[in-house]
Design a protein around this motif. Structure first.
Motif, short mmCIF file in Angstrom:
data_model
loop_
_atom_site.label_atom_id
_atom_site.label_comp_id
_atom_site.label_asym_id
_atom_site.label_seq_id
_atom_site.Cartn_x
_atom_site.Cartn_y
_atom_site.Cartn_z
N THR A 45 -7.23 11.27 2.54
CA THR A 45 -7.46 10.75 1.19
C THR A 45 -6.55 11.44 0.19
O THR A 45 -5.95 10.80 -0.68
CB THR A 45 -8.93 10.94 0.79
OG1 THR A 45 -9.77 10.25 1.72
CG2 THR A 45 -9.18 10.38 -0.61
N GLU A 46 -6.42 12.75 0.30
CA GLU A 46 -5.54 13.50 -0.60
C GLU A 46 -4.09 13.10 -0.41
O GLU A 46 -3.33 12.99 -1.39
CB GLU A 46 -5.73 15.00 -0.37
CG GLU A 46 -7.08 15.53 -0.82
CD GLU A 46 -7.28 16.99 -0.47
OE1 GLU A 46 -6.43 17.56 0.25
OE2 GLU A 46 -8.30 17.57 -0.91
N GLN A 47 -3.69 12.88 0.83
CA GLN A 47 -2.32 12.44 1.10
C GLN A 47 -2.06 11.08 0.47
O GLN A 47 -0.98 10.84 -0.11
CB GLN A 47 -2.07 12.39 2.60
CG GLN A 47 -1.98 13.75 3.26
CD GLN A 47 -1.78 13.64 4.77
OE1 GLN A 47 -1.86 12.57 5.36
NE2 GLN A 47 -1.53 14.78 5.40
N MET A 48 -3.02 10.17 0.59
CA MET A 48 -2.87 8.85 -0.01
C MET A 48 -2.75 8.94 -1.53
O MET A 48 -1.94 8.23 -2.14
CB MET A 48 -4.06 7.96 0.35
CG MET A 48 -3.97 7.30 1.70
SD MET A 48 -5.22 6.01 1.88
CE MET A 48 -4.64 4.79 0.71
N GLU A 49 -3.55 9.79 -2.14
CA GLU A 49 -3.50 9.94 -3.60
C GLU A 49 -2.14 10.48 -4.04
O GLU A 49 -1.58 10.02 -5.04
CB GLU A 49 -4.62 10.88 -4.05
CG GLU A 49 -6.01 10.27 -3.91
CD GLU A 49 -7.12 11.25 -4.21
OE1 GLU A 49 -6.81 12.47 -4.35
OE2 GLU A 49 -8.29 10.83 -4.30
N ASP A 50 -1.61 11.43 -3.29
CA ASP A 50 -0.29 11.98 -3.62
C ASP A 50 0.79 10.92 -3.48
O ASP A 50 1.69 10.80 -4.32
CB ASP A 50 0.04 13.17 -2.71
CG ASP A 50 -0.81 14.39 -3.02
OD1 ASP A 50 -1.36 14.45 -4.14
OD2 ASP A 50 -0.91 15.28 -2.16
N MET A 51 0.72 10.13 -2.39
CA MET A 51 1.72 9.08 -2.19
C MET A 51 1.61 8.00 -3.26
O MET A 51 2.63 7.47 -3.71
CB MET A 51 1.55 8.47 -0.80
CG MET A 51 2.09 9.34 0.31
SD MET A 51 2.05 8.52 1.92
CE MET A 51 0.29 8.61 2.27
N ALA A 52 0.40 7.68 -3.67
CA ALA A 52 0.21 6.67 -4.71
C ALA A 52 0.86 7.11 -6.02
O ALA A 52 1.47 6.31 -6.73
CB ALA A 52 -1.28 6.41 -4.92
N LYS A 53 0.74 8.39 -6.34
CA LYS A 53 1.36 8.92 -7.55
C LYS A 53 2.88 8.84 -7.47
O LYS A 53 3.55 8.49 -8.45
CB LYS A 53 0.91 10.37 -7.77
CG LYS A 53 -0.55 10.51 -8.16
CD LYS A 53 -0.94 11.97 -8.29
CE LYS A 53 -2.42 12.12 -8.62
NZ LYS A 53 -2.82 13.55 -8.70
N ARG A 54 3.42 9.16 -6.29
CA ARG A 54 4.87 9.11 -6.13
C ARG A 54 5.38 7.67 -6.24
O ARG A 54 6.42 7.41 -6.86
CB ARG A 54 5.28 9.71 -4.79
CG ARG A 54 5.09 11.21 -4.71
CD ARG A 54 5.91 11.79 -3.56
NE ARG A 54 5.47 11.29 -2.27
CZ ARG A 54 4.54 11.87 -1.52
NH1 ARG A 54 3.96 12.97 -1.96
NH2 ARG A 54 4.21 11.37 -0.36
N LEU A 55 4.65 6.74 -5.62
CA LEU A 55 5.06 5.34 -5.70
C LEU A 55 4.97 4.81 -7.12
O LEU A 55 5.81 4.01 -7.56
CB LEU A 55 4.18 4.48 -4.78
CG LEU A 55 4.44 4.59 -3.29
CD1 LEU A 55 3.40 3.81 -2.51
CD2 LEU A 55 5.84 4.10 -2.94
N ALA A 56 3.97 5.28 -7.86
CA ALA A 56 3.79 4.83 -9.24
C ALA A 56 4.97 5.23 -10.11
O ALA A 56 5.37 4.50 -11.02
CB ALA A 56 2.50 5.39 -9.81
N THR A 57 5.55 6.37 -9.83
CA THR A 57 6.70 6.82 -10.64
C THR A 57 7.95 6.02 -10.32
O THR A 57 8.87 5.95 -11.13
CB THR A 57 6.98 8.31 -10.38
OG1 THR A 57 7.33 8.51 -9.00
CG2 THR A 57 5.77 9.17 -10.73
N LEU A 58 7.97 5.38 -9.14
CA LEU A 58 9.13 4.59 -8.74
C LEU A 58 9.07 3.17 -9.25
O LEU A 58 10.09 2.51 -9.41
CB LEU A 58 9.27 4.58 -7.22
CG LEU A 58 9.52 5.94 -6.55
CD1 LEU A 58 9.52 5.77 -5.03
CD2 LEU A 58 10.83 6.55 -7.02
#
Length: 241
Positions: free
Chosen positions: A144-157
């Protein structure tokens, strides 16, 4: 034991036979992520077929998340074929629906705890073991934490202007034809622009993916954003995608 020989004249015939077997698995009639009919790659541990573009995305996920093999160029083992037979697009799609991940970007959804459990269940089924019912709590928290981190990175892109600003459900009329919503004339959101519209202005089959929003599965569009030839005689696209 190899299913497809690594050399020799039998390669082409065996590859066609393998593709025929994989395509007869329910839901494997095309690319799982984009519905492309040309799907000559497979995610073995997810049990689905992929087109070359989506296979490239899956390769970037890591082999533990999606183990990608070519249907026509790679040698397959009997264990890999058995694992594929336990999956299929229908089963994976139901897993994503049940976990509310169907319209989530493939870069995120295949890291989800629910999909990891699905992978483990396929493997157990293929090996004749009892399927796990739940993941350990610490593994769920980590994923879950990994998904949240990836979601934040994708959002910046992603360009924020690409995301739809959805009209609230309380809006009483279709924003295109102005007809009032009723029990029969139900409300739907256009996934491209976010307008609240009726089924006439956004037919259920008027769908396509929205890659810029990270949505790789076909989703409903209103007729101002997209006009599917299957739904409208006038195939001219009205809105910009």
């Amino acid at each position: 034991m190899s299913v497809v020989p690594q050399n020799g004249a039998e390669w082409q015939d065996e590859a066609r036979h393998l593709e025929d077997i994989l395509r007869h698995i329910p839901g494997n009639d095309g690319c799982f992520d984009c519905d492309n009919n040309v799907a000559e790659w497979a995610s073995v541990n997810l049990g689905v077929l992929l087109c070359v573009a989506c296979a490239g995305v899956h390769r970037g996920l890591g082999v533990g998340v999606s183990f990608v093999r070519s249907v026509t160029m790679d040698a397959w083992t009997s264990d890999q074929l058995t694992l594929m037979k336990q999956g299929g697009g229908e089963r994976l799609r139901q897993c994503l629906i049940d976990s509310e991940l169907l319209t989530t970007s493939p870069k995120l959804r295949y890291h989800a705890p629910a999909v990891e459990l699905y992978r483990q269940q396929l493997k157990a089924r293929a090996e004749g073991r009892e399927e796990p019912k739940l993941l350990p709590e610490d593994e769920v928290q980590m994923l879950t934490e990994q998904m949240e981190d990836m979601a934040k990175r994708l959002a910046t892109l992603n360009d924020k202007s690409d995301a739809a600003d959805w009209t609230p459900d309380a809006h009483g009329k279709c924003q295109i034809c102005k007809t009032k919503f009723t029990v029969v004339r139900r409300r739907h959101h256009c996934r491209k622009c976010g307008k609240l519209v009726c089924g006439k202005c956004a037919p259920k089959d008027n769908t396509k993916p929205i890659p810029k929003q990270g949505i790789m599965q076909p989703v409903r569009h209103c007729k101002e954003c997209y006009r599917s030839p299957a739904c409208f005689k006038n195939t001219q696209r009205v809105g910009s995608l």
